[in-house]
Design a protein around this motif. Structure first.
Motif, PDB file in Angstrom:
ATOM      1  N   ASP A 166     -33.508 -56.663  32.807  1.00  0.00           N
ATOM      2  CA  ASP A 166     -32.500 -57.606  33.301  1.00  0.00           C
ATOM      3  C   ASP A 166     -31.192 -56.883  33.614  1.00  0.00           C
ATOM      4  N   GLU A 167     -30.785 -55.975  32.720  1.00  0.00           N
ATOM      5  CA  GLU A 167     -29.550 -55.219  32.946  1.00  0.00           C
ATOM      6  C   GLU A 167     -29.682 -54.320  34.174  1.00  0.00           C
ATOM      7  N   ILE A 168     -30.858 -53.715  34.337  1.00  0.00           N
ATOM      8  CA  ILE A 168     -31.091 -52.862  35.517  1.00  0.00           C
ATOM      9  C   ILE A 168     -30.956 -53.680  36.788  1.00  0.00           C
ATOM     10  N   MET A 169     -31.575 -54.868  36.813  1.00  0.00           N
ATOM     11  CA  MET A 169     -31.537 -55.691  38.019  1.00  0.00           C
ATOM     12  C   MET A 169     -30.120 -56.159  38.323  1.00  0.00           C
ATOM     13  N   ALA A 170     -29.360 -56.474  37.279  1.00  0.00           N
ATOM     14  CA  ALA A 170     -27.970 -56.891  37.483  1.00  0.00           C
ATOM     15  C   ALA A 170     -27.154 -55.750  38.090  1.00  0.00           C
ATOM     16  N   ARG A 171     -27.410 -54.518  37.632  1.00  0.00           N
ATOM     17  CA  ARG A 171     -26.685 -53.367  38.173  1.00  0.00           C
ATOM     18  C   ARG A 171     -27.104 -53.099  39.618  1.00  0.00           C
ATOM     19  N   ILE A 172     -28.369 -53.287  39.916  1.00  0.00           N
ATOM     20  CA  ILE A 172     -28.836 -53.136  41.301  1.00  0.00           C
ATOM     21  C   ILE A 172     -28.079 -54.098  42.211  1.00  0.00           C
ATOM     22  N   GLU A 173     -27.923 -55.335  41.756  1.00  0.00           N
ATOM     23  CA  GLU A 173     -27.220 -56.329  42.566  1.00  0.00           C
ATOM     24  C   GLU A 173     -25.741 -55.978  42.714  1.00  0.00           C
ATOM     25  N   GLU A 174     -25.137 -55.397  41.662  1.00  0.00           N
ATOM     26  CA  GLU A 174     -23.745 -54.951  41.758  1.00  0.00           C
ATOM     27  C   GLU A 174     -23.603 -53.866  42.828  1.00  0.00           C
ATOM     28  N   ILE A 175     -24.487 -52.873  42.771  1.00  0.00           N
ATOM     29  CA  ILE A 175     -24.407 -51.774  43.731  1.00  0.00           C
ATOM     30  C   ILE A 175     -24.663 -52.286  45.145  1.00  0.00           C
TER      31      ILE A 175
ATOM     32  N   SER B 212     -40.630 -36.075  45.593  1.00  0.00           N
ATOM     33  CA  SER B 212     -40.019 -37.262  46.164  1.00  0.00           C
ATOM     34  C   SER B 212     -40.025 -38.373  45.121  1.00  0.00           C
ATOM     35  N   LEU B 213     -39.651 -39.586  45.517  1.00  0.00           N
ATOM     36  CA  LEU B 213     -39.687 -40.739  44.631  1.00  0.00           C
ATOM     37  C   LEU B 213     -40.566 -41.820  45.231  1.00  0.00           C
ATOM     38  N   ASP B 214     -41.310 -42.505  44.389  1.00  0.00           N
ATOM     39  CA  ASP B 214     -41.999 -43.713  44.841  1.00  0.00           C
ATOM     40  C   ASP B 214     -40.988 -44.847  44.946  1.00  0.00           C
ATOM     41  N   ASN B 215     -41.364 -45.914  45.668  1.00  0.00           N
ATOM     42  CA  ASN B 215     -40.441 -47.013  45.939  1.00  0.00           C
ATOM     43  C   ASN B 215     -40.931 -48.335  45.373  1.00  0.00           C
ATOM     44  N   VAL B 216     -39.990 -49.195  45.002  1.00  0.00           N
ATOM     45  CA  VAL B 216     -40.262 -50.612  44.771  1.00  0.00           C
ATOM     46  C   VAL B 216     -39.272 -51.400  45.617  1.00  0.00           C
ATOM     47  N   PHE B 217     -39.618 -52.673  45.901  1.00  0.00           N
ATOM     48  CA  PHE B 217     -38.816 -53.461  46.829  1.00  0.00           C
ATOM     49  C   PHE B 217     -38.405 -54.822  46.269  1.00  0.00           C
ATOM     50  N   SER B 218     -38.742 -55.117  45.023  1.00  0.00           N
ATOM     51  CA  SER B 218     -38.420 -56.425  44.464  1.00  0.00           C
ATOM     52  C   SER B 218     -38.278 -56.325  42.956  1.00  0.00           C
ATOM     53  N   ALA B 219     -37.690 -57.359  42.370  1.00  0.00           N
ATOM     54  CA  ALA B 219     -37.531 -57.406  40.918  1.00  0.00           C
ATOM     55  C   ALA B 219     -38.884 -57.394  40.226  1.00  0.00           C
TER      56      ALA B 219
ATOM     57  N   MET C 221     -36.994 -62.125  32.512  1.00  0.00           N
ATOM     58  CA  MET C 221     -36.543 -61.311  33.649  1.00  0.00           C
ATOM     59  C   MET C 221     -36.450 -62.171  34.888  1.00  0.00           C
ATOM     60  N   THR C 222     -35.270 -62.181  35.516  1.00  0.00           N
ATOM     61  CA  THR C 222     -35.105 -62.958  36.746  1.00  0.00           C
ATOM     62  C   THR C 222     -35.892 -62.357  37.888  1.00  0.00           C
ATOM     63  N   THR C 223     -36.298 -63.195  38.836  1.00  0.00           N
ATOM     64  CA  THR C 223     -37.052 -62.699  39.992  1.00  0.00           C
ATOM     65  C   THR C 223     -36.161 -62.574  41.218  1.00  0.00           C
ATOM     66  N   THR C 224     -34.847 -62.832  41.057  1.00  0.00           N
ATOM     67  CA  THR C 224     -33.929 -62.693  42.177  1.00  0.00           C
ATOM     68  C   THR C 224     -33.707 -61.221  42.479  1.00  0.00           C
ATOM     69  N   SER C 225     -33.623 -60.863  43.745  1.00  0.00           N
ATOM     70  CA  SER C 225     -33.354 -59.486  44.123  1.00  0.00           C
ATOM     71  C   SER C 225     -32.530 -59.477  45.391  1.00  0.00           C
ATOM     72  N   PRO C 226     -31.839 -58.352  45.709  1.00  0.00           N
ATOM     73  CA  PRO C 226     -30.996 -58.311  46.891  1.00  0.00           C
ATOM     74  C   PRO C 226     -31.725 -58.621  48.183  1.00  0.00           C
ATOM     75  N   ALA C 227     -32.994 -58.335  48.264  1.00  0.00           N
ATOM     76  CA  ALA C 227     -33.751 -58.641  49.485  1.00  0.00           C
ATOM     77  C   ALA C 227     -35.230 -58.608  49.182  1.00  0.00           C
ATOM     78  N   ALA C 228     -35.960 -59.496  49.820  1.00  0.00           N
ATOM     79  CA  ALA C 228     -37.413 -59.456  49.690  1.00  0.00           C
ATOM     80  C   ALA C 228     -37.935 -58.243  50.433  1.00  0.00           C
ATOM     81  N   PRO C 229     -39.040 -57.641  49.985  1.00  0.00           N
ATOM     82  CA  PRO C 229     -39.563 -56.464  50.672  1.00  0.00           C
ATOM     83  C   PRO C 229     -39.993 -56.805  52.090  1.00  0.00           C
TER      84      PRO C 229
END
Length: 708
Positions: free
Chosen positions: A280-289, A92-99, A1-9
């Motif tokens: 990995d697929e989820i994170m790739a889709r997050i980056e697409e969105i 409500s929903l809980d949140n995460v901020f990174s891969a 699983m990559t650790t890259t994400s659209p933004a650090a928390p």
């Protein structure tokens, strides 16, 4: 699983002691109460998230000091109320901020249910208000807000004002549909126009607008909102067969059924929900969105990940605040509150007087913002902006930051009116205020040096040796009053200027002579027609082929050019009328007025090419990049080595493509030269086709060699 994400928390707020904790809880509670009541929070989303995470961190370290007023673990931060019980808790929903946090969460769900999750649903987190819409035998009878999760507020008076939430379903079923009510960007602008016309203060942002509008009763005006469904469940009266289906269907199947009933969902948007199987697929889709976010017609503040199968959801269960089978991956804030310090008035090369907001510096989406666009004086008046206002500033992707509106409820009474100029800030002449965009009465003559320098620039006529200093000399000597005068300069006139010897004079005259034969797209761009630029000038020139056809075109004909709408077409026609004497001078001076390789459209507006199958007229010839959005990055090599970026863009458009400066989900092709960097990285993540300069040269070989 990559650790890259659209933004650090973003860092959580630091809470040092019990006193700071008590103050933080009080601040968060006040902000949440305002946010869920009217949308008028004292904190922007990013500031509230950081404060809430700081409170949670303090409570984890000091469990004995947890306040009963704390927003932690409560739906809507414990601030919302309601008197209509929900059929099933509306959490409500809980949140995460990174891969890393996302991977940890998916693993925790699988540990809880004791098996791998077969399928995850990934969809946009829409920035609106959660509501439950109750249908009885297909008819919408009640609309309820989330409230505190167990009961909400009845807002059924809003039925009929919400696009995407039909009064009647396609089938006469009894069902509760849950989703978000929001304002699209267009609806937000329209709402503020109507609201201020009726004497009201503008909404600070689309969510604020939706919250205020959803609860408003007996207004003298009406504004639209939009609904996006994200769930459905049975009610008393739902048939047994349908109730069983709703309980057993995967989330993806459930939402397809909701859409088939006529309810609006995110399915037909650029960020449509998808079902995926790995992190990995989820994170790739997050980056697409995330890459598409700036282009969306509505706001999103994250991506929601859900276990798709009903059995997995049931096994994971729910807490008091949020389900354990769903999470929100929060994206970095693209809007924040800051202070409007001043307004600058700048005069462009066409004489347009443009206001620019000077802001107290604020970091948004990874960059520090100190200026924002204000469009025109009417925009300032409509938004009721004042110096000293706390303002909501929006920034997304490469878009210039803009002020959405003042945060009116934060005004102190010390704010001051913005003073509009009475004369041109550049030359002191009068101002034409007949249109929304004010303009110096001297037009282009107000900024003659800037106008001529622009026309002579590398991406326009490309007259080497004619920089700003030389243009100033020519203007002050009375030799140049517009760009056409450059083509009538004589050797004797130039030799009479200071620092103009025979060699520099001959070189400049040779460069001017070369410029005389530039393609129409360059000449049109040199005119500086308002509402157009290099790319639009190329499209216009290739569509009409000759200046005579452009000048003869009315607004309807101009709208056949990609990217020209009704408003821009009207502006271009008016500009060409104003520029008619200058165009005539250029023609008389022998300047080229045709576009190489382009064929003018026939009478009737068809595009260039061969005969159509029915003999009715020309049809377009296929080109290798037709319909493709192309991004060029890095240093070009091989046959493209000597081409400037503008020449590369010209090549793309001659070959049928549309040049773009940023990679997104809509990018068809990336030409990646040496040192391509982050754009190549983003293209790889999005699965965009990537070619080398040499491969691209082969692809468009038939269009090479036309650069000027």
């Amino acid at each position: 699983m990559t650790t890259t994400s659209p933004a650090a928390p973003a860092a959580a707020a630091s809470i040092a002691d019990s006193a700071a904790y008590a103050e933080a809880v009080e601040t968060a509670s006040r902000a949440a109460a305002a946010y869920y009541a009217t949308g008028e929070s004292t904190l922007d989303d990013d500031a509230y998230d950081r404060l809430a995470r700081g409170i949670a961190a303090f409570e984890e370290a000091h469990p004995e000091e947890v306040s009963a007023s704390s927003p932690t673990g409560k739906v809507a931060g414990g601030a919302a109320v309601g008197d209509v019980p929900h059929t099933v808790p509306m959490l409500s929903l809980d949140n995460v901020f990174s891969a890393e946090q996302l991977v940890s969460w998916t693993a925790s769900v699988e540990r809880r249910i004791g098996r791998p999750v077969e399928q995850w649903s990934v969809e946009p987190k829409l920035d609106g208000l959660a509501v439950a819409a109750r249908y009885e035998e297909g008819r919408l009878v009640r609309l309820i807000t989330r409230g505190d999760g167990t009961a909400g507020e009845d807002v059924s008076h809003a039925i009929g004002t919400i696009t995407g939430l039909p009064d009647r379903l396609a089938e006469p079923v009894t069902i509760e549909v849950r989703g978000e009510v929001l304002m699209t960007n267009e609806q937000f602008e329209q709402a503020n126009t109507v609201r201020t016309a009726h004497g009201g203060a503008p909404f600070a942002n689309p969510r604020n607008g939706a919250a205020g509008t959803l609860r408003a009763r007996d207004r003298a005006y009406r504004v639209e909102m939009t609904f996006f469904g994200y769930g459905a469940l049975p009610m008393a009266g739902t048939g047994a067969d349908l109730a069983d289906q709703l309980a057993q269907w995967p989330h993806s199947t459930l939402m397809s059924h909701v859409a088939s009933l006529g309810v609006h969902t995110a399915e037909d948007t650029a960020v449509a929900p998808r079902t995926l199987t790995t992190a990995d697929e989820i994170m790739a889709r997050i980056e697409e969105i995330a890459a598409l976010r700036a282009d969306l017609p509505f706001g999103i503040d994250g991506i929601v990940i859900k276990a798709d199968r009903a059995a997995d959801q049931a096994a994971a269960g729910s807490g008091s605040r949020a389900p354990r089978w769903a999470i929100a991956y929060k994206l970095p804030a693209v809007e924040k509150v800051t202070v409007l310090l001043d307004v600058e008035w700048n005069v462009g090369r066409t004489g347009t007087i443009a206001p620019r907001a000077v802001l107290e510096p604020v970091e948004i989406d990874g960059s520090t913002v100190t200026y924002a666009t204000l469009h025109n004086p009417a925009d300032i008046t409509r938004r009721d902006l004042r110096l000293g206002d706390r303002v909501m500033v929006h920034k997304a992707g490469d878009i210039i930051p803009r002020i959405e509106a003042p945060v009116v409820h934060l005004r102190t009474g010390e704010e001051k009116a913005i003073v509009f100029p009475e004369v041109c800030p550049q030359c002191g002449s009068g101002i034409d205020t007949s249109e929304q965009r004010w303009r110096c009465v001297r037009g282009r003559d107000c900024r003659l040096v800037a106008s001529v320098s622009y026309a002579a620039g590398r991406d326009q006529l490309d007259i080497e040796g004619l920089g700003d200093t030389r243009v100033v000399q020519l203007v002050e000597a009375g030799l140049v009053s517009d760009v056409a005068d450059l083509f009538t300069l004589t050797r004797e006139q130039l030799l009479g200027l200071e620092r103009m010897g025979e060699t520099s004079t001959d070189n400049l005259l040779a460069a001017i002579e070369t410029a005389r034969s530039r393609p129409l797209s360059r000449v049109f761009c040199a005119l500086g027609v308002r509402g157009t630029g290099r790319s639009m000038s190329r499209r216009i020139a290739r569509h009409f082929a000759a200046m005579e056809h452009i000048r003869a075109a009315g607004p309807d004909a101009l709208q056949q050019v990609d990217g020209i709408g009704v408003e821009k077409a009207t502006v271009v026609v008016a500009e060409l009328e104003e520029l008619a004497p200058l165009i005539d001078k250029l023609i008389a001076a022998g300047v080229n007025m045709t576009e190489p390789g382009a064929v003018p459209p026939p009478v009737g507006g068809d595009t260039d090419g061969g005969e159509s199958a029915d003999g009715s007229g020309p049809v377009p010839e296929a080109r290798p990049l037709d319909g493709m959005a192309v991004v060029v990055t890095g240093a070009m090599t091989g046959p493209l080595e000597k081409l400037s970026r503008n020449q590369m863009n010209e090549l793309v458009e001659r070959a049928g493509g549309r040049s773009s400066s940023s990679v997104s989900g809509r990018t068809s092709l990336l030409v990646a030269g040496e040192g391509a960097g982050s754009k190549r990285d983003k293209a790889e993540k999005l699965g965009t086709r990537i070619v080398s300069p040499e491969e691209f040269a082969g692809l468009v070989s038939g269009f090479l060699g036309e650069e000027s």
